[in-house]
Design a protein around this motif. Structure first.
Motif, PDB file in Angstrom:
ATOM      1  N   LEU A 196      40.925  51.029  40.483  1.00 36.86           N
ATOM      2  CA  LEU A 196      40.225  52.308  40.598  1.00 36.86           C
ATOM      3  C   LEU A 196      39.846  52.582  42.058  1.00 36.86           C
ATOM      4  O   LEU A 196      39.472  51.662  42.776  1.00 36.86           O
ATOM      5  CB  LEU A 196      38.947  52.225  39.747  1.00 36.86           C
ATOM      6  N   ASN A 198      37.130  53.942  43.962  1.00 35.94           N
ATOM      7  CA  ASN A 198      35.763  54.452  43.855  1.00 35.94           C
ATOM      8  C   ASN A 198      34.772  53.470  44.461  1.00 35.94           C
ATOM      9  O   ASN A 198      35.135  52.342  44.833  1.00 35.94           O
ATOM     10  CB  ASN A 198      35.387  54.730  42.394  1.00 35.94           C
ATOM     11  N   PHE A 200      30.322  52.561  44.076  1.00 40.41           N
ATOM     12  CA  PHE A 200      29.114  52.874  43.326  1.00 40.41           C
ATOM     13  C   PHE A 200      27.910  52.232  43.982  1.00 40.41           C
ATOM     14  O   PHE A 200      27.967  51.065  44.376  1.00 40.41           O
ATOM     15  CB  PHE A 200      29.195  52.314  41.896  1.00 40.41           C
ATOM     16  N   THR A 210      35.581  49.203  45.274  1.00 40.52           N
ATOM     17  CA  THR A 210      36.735  48.713  44.529  1.00 40.52           C
ATOM     18  C   THR A 210      37.867  48.332  45.495  1.00 40.52           C
ATOM     19  O   THR A 210      37.966  48.866  46.600  1.00 40.52           O
ATOM     20  CB  THR A 210      37.266  49.787  43.567  1.00 40.52           C
ATOM     21  N   LEU A 213      39.901  51.276  46.462  1.00 43.53           N
ATOM     22  CA  LEU A 213      39.383  52.107  47.553  1.00 43.53           C
ATOM     23  C   LEU A 213      39.773  51.522  48.899  1.00 43.53           C
ATOM     24  O   LEU A 213      40.224  52.239  49.790  1.00 43.53           O
ATOM     25  CB  LEU A 213      37.860  52.235  47.437  1.00 43.53           C
ATOM     26  N   GLU A 230      27.218  55.764  50.078  1.00 45.66           N
ATOM     27  CA  GLU A 230      26.605  54.988  48.982  1.00 45.66           C
ATOM     28  C   GLU A 230      25.235  54.464  49.386  1.00 45.66           C
ATOM     29  O   GLU A 230      24.319  54.400  48.571  1.00 45.66           O
ATOM     30  CB  GLU A 230      27.506  53.820  48.570  1.00 45.66           C
ATOM     31  N   THR A 272      28.963  54.458  36.099  1.00 44.24           N
ATOM     32  CA  THR A 272      30.333  54.893  36.373  1.00 44.24           C
ATOM     33  C   THR A 272      30.639  56.217  35.679  1.00 44.24           C
ATOM     34  O   THR A 272      31.556  56.911  36.074  1.00 44.24           O
ATOM     35  CB  THR A 272      31.366  53.840  35.924  1.00 44.24           C
ATOM     36  N   GLU A 313      43.323  63.820  43.622  1.00 46.29           N
ATOM     37  CA  GLU A 313      42.867  63.856  42.232  1.00 46.29           C
ATOM     38  C   GLU A 313      43.039  65.245  41.625  1.00 46.29           C
ATOM     39  O   GLU A 313      43.268  65.387  40.433  1.00 46.29           O
ATOM     40  CB  GLU A 313      41.391  63.426  42.146  1.00 46.29           C
ATOM     41  N   GLY A 322      36.972  58.770  38.426  1.00 51.24           N
ATOM     42  CA  GLY A 322      37.481  58.905  39.789  1.00 51.24           C
ATOM     43  C   GLY A 322      36.375  59.298  40.750  1.00 51.24           C
ATOM     44  O   GLY A 322      35.314  59.752  40.359  1.00 51.24           O
ATOM     45  N   LEU A 323      36.666  59.110  42.020  1.00 56.94           N
ATOM     46  CA  LEU A 323      35.688  59.386  43.077  1.00 56.94           C
ATOM     47  C   LEU A 323      35.187  60.823  43.013  1.00 56.94           C
ATOM     48  O   LEU A 323      34.020  61.100  43.238  1.00 56.94           O
ATOM     49  CB  LEU A 323      36.350  59.115  44.433  1.00 56.94           C
ATOM     50  N   THR A 326      32.446  61.198  40.302  1.00 48.12           N
ATOM     51  CA  THR A 326      31.147  60.583  40.556  1.00 48.12           C
ATOM     52  C   THR A 326      30.529  61.041  41.873  1.00 48.12           C
ATOM     53  O   THR A 326      29.333  60.944  42.051  1.00 48.12           O
ATOM     54  CB  THR A 326      31.243  59.051  40.533  1.00 48.12           C
ATOM     55  N   HIS A 327      31.348  61.520  42.804  1.00 50.50           N
ATOM     56  CA  HIS A 327      30.796  62.032  44.070  1.00 50.50           C
ATOM     57  C   HIS A 327      31.460  63.360  44.396  1.00 50.50           C
ATOM     58  O   HIS A 327      32.319  63.442  45.264  1.00 50.50           O
ATOM     59  CB  HIS A 327      31.033  61.050  45.223  1.00 50.50           C
TER      60      HIS A 327
END
Ligand SMILES: [Zn+2]
Length: 368
Positions: A196, A198, A200, A210, A213, A230, A272, A313, A322-323, A326-327
């Motif tokens: 993945l 991403n 967190f 990850t 990333l 983050e 997540t 994406e 996916g990034l 979440t962001h």
């Protein structure tokens, strides 16, 4: 005498947690004459919490945007409603919630936390802030760390971590460099063997990156940009606030005490699955820009990475976590970075350290 007419009652959306199971359930809430009628989840039988048995995490103010409620007859259960109209209507029906004299009732009282809450109730009352956010700020560091460790453990389950000695050392040097602008806060960063793309923030100044990333990044400045963002979430206690909102306060405290029989083993999933609000993203970005500037790292990596991932994406089926999800708001982030004045910068890592960080997973096969 009750009236034979049924009046139309407004319904509100909230999250109900029984204090035992993993996450709160979406619930429909109505203010009926006897109390709050709560219908958690589809097809569940509604029940009523009588107004006089209600307690609020903090006294409710009319301008408050949300409220965290418990009920004396159902210890441990919480109801969270983020709706100003609901808070105002509730204040009319249950006026005792608006006074400073009301107290939060814990399912399992934790003396240290209770004492802190009692002290802070007045402050929150004056500031009229979101209860979840306010409560997050009151949690002692040790409890936040413990909650964060559970989150990281839950995310790494079945995947494993990446930490070759050279990779760890390089990551340590990057963290050290960014720490010049975090007010002495030392973030603990873990790389997970996860494809993945991403990152967190977890409670207690912990961050998960990850492998996907790191492999997707075209240079160390991009990783530094994501880390700074983050760190911004961490400094603002966004992960702590999100967890309290979703699972309820009593479950969060139980998790922090580590006294949970596995019912919340998937707590990492909570983080997540959540996308942060635009306001939270802006707060994290403001910190990121300040951190990168203070550390003399170029903002181009920060803006470029989120934008590139967003473009990628958008063109495909957006992954569940996916990034972008979440962001969100990458375009705004890139614009923000472009508007800042230029300053002298050096690469976030030396070529050797960047190579070491890229190789932090050693020769482990990539976990899907
Ligand atoms: Zn974010």
């Amino acid at each position: 005498m009750s009236t034979p007419f049924r009046t139309i009652v407004d319904t509100y959306e909230g999250r109900f947690s029984d204090g035992r199971t993993a996450a709160g359930l979406p619930a429909t809430v109505r203010l009926v004459s006897q109390g709050l009628e709560i219908a958690p989840g589809a097809g569940q039988v509604p029940f009523v919490w009588s107004y006089r048995d209600l307690a609020a995490a903090t006294p409710i103010g009319r301008r408050a945007g949300d409220v965290l409620l418990s009920c004396a007859v159902t210890p441990g259960a919480t109801l969270f409603v983020s709706d100003q109209a609901f808070v105002a209507a509730l204040a009319d029906k249950a006026s005792h919630l608006t006074t400073v004299s009301q107290r939060w009732r814990f399912a399992r009282p934790l003396l240290a936390v209770c004492a802190l809450f009692a002290l802070a109730v007045a402050a929150l009352w004056v500031a009229d802030v979101s209860p979840a956010r306010g409560l997050a700020g009151l949690l002692p560091m040790e409890l936040r760390r413990s909650l964060g460790r559970q989150v990281v453990r839950s995310m790494s389950q079945g995947r494993g971590t990446c930490d070759t000695p050279e990779g760890r050392a390089a990551l340590g040097r990057l963290t050290e460099r960014l720490a010049v602008a975090t007010g002495g806060k030392r973030f603990d960063i873990r790389v997970l063997n996860w494809s993945l793309v991403n990152a967190f923030a977890a409670p207690g100044e912990q961050i998960v990156l990850t492998r996907g990333l790191i492999e997707q990044a075209i240079g160390p400045d991009e990783v530094a940009g994501v880390l700074a963002h983050e760190m911004g979430h961490g400094l603002e206690l966004h992960p702590e606030t999100a967890i309290i909102r979703v699972v309820g306060l009593s479950a969060a405290v139980e998790l922090m005490l580590g006294g949970n029989g596995g019912a919340l083993a998937n707590i990492g999933l909570v983080l997540t699955q959540l996308g942060y609000s635009r306001a939270a993203e802006r707060e994290a970005d403001a910190h990121a820009l300040r951190i990168l500037e203070t550390a003399h790292i170029s903002l181009q990596g920060f803006a470029g990475f989120f934008k590139r991932v967003e473009d990628r994406e958008r063109g495909s089926v957006i992954g569940e976590i996916g990034l972008l999800r979440t962001h969100p708001f990458s375009a705004e982030r890139a614009r923000l970075a472009e508007q800042r004045p230029a300053y002298p910068a050096t690469p976030a890592l030396t070529d050797d350290d960047w190579r070491a960080l890229r190789g932090i997973c050693g020769n482990q096969p990539m976990h899907p």
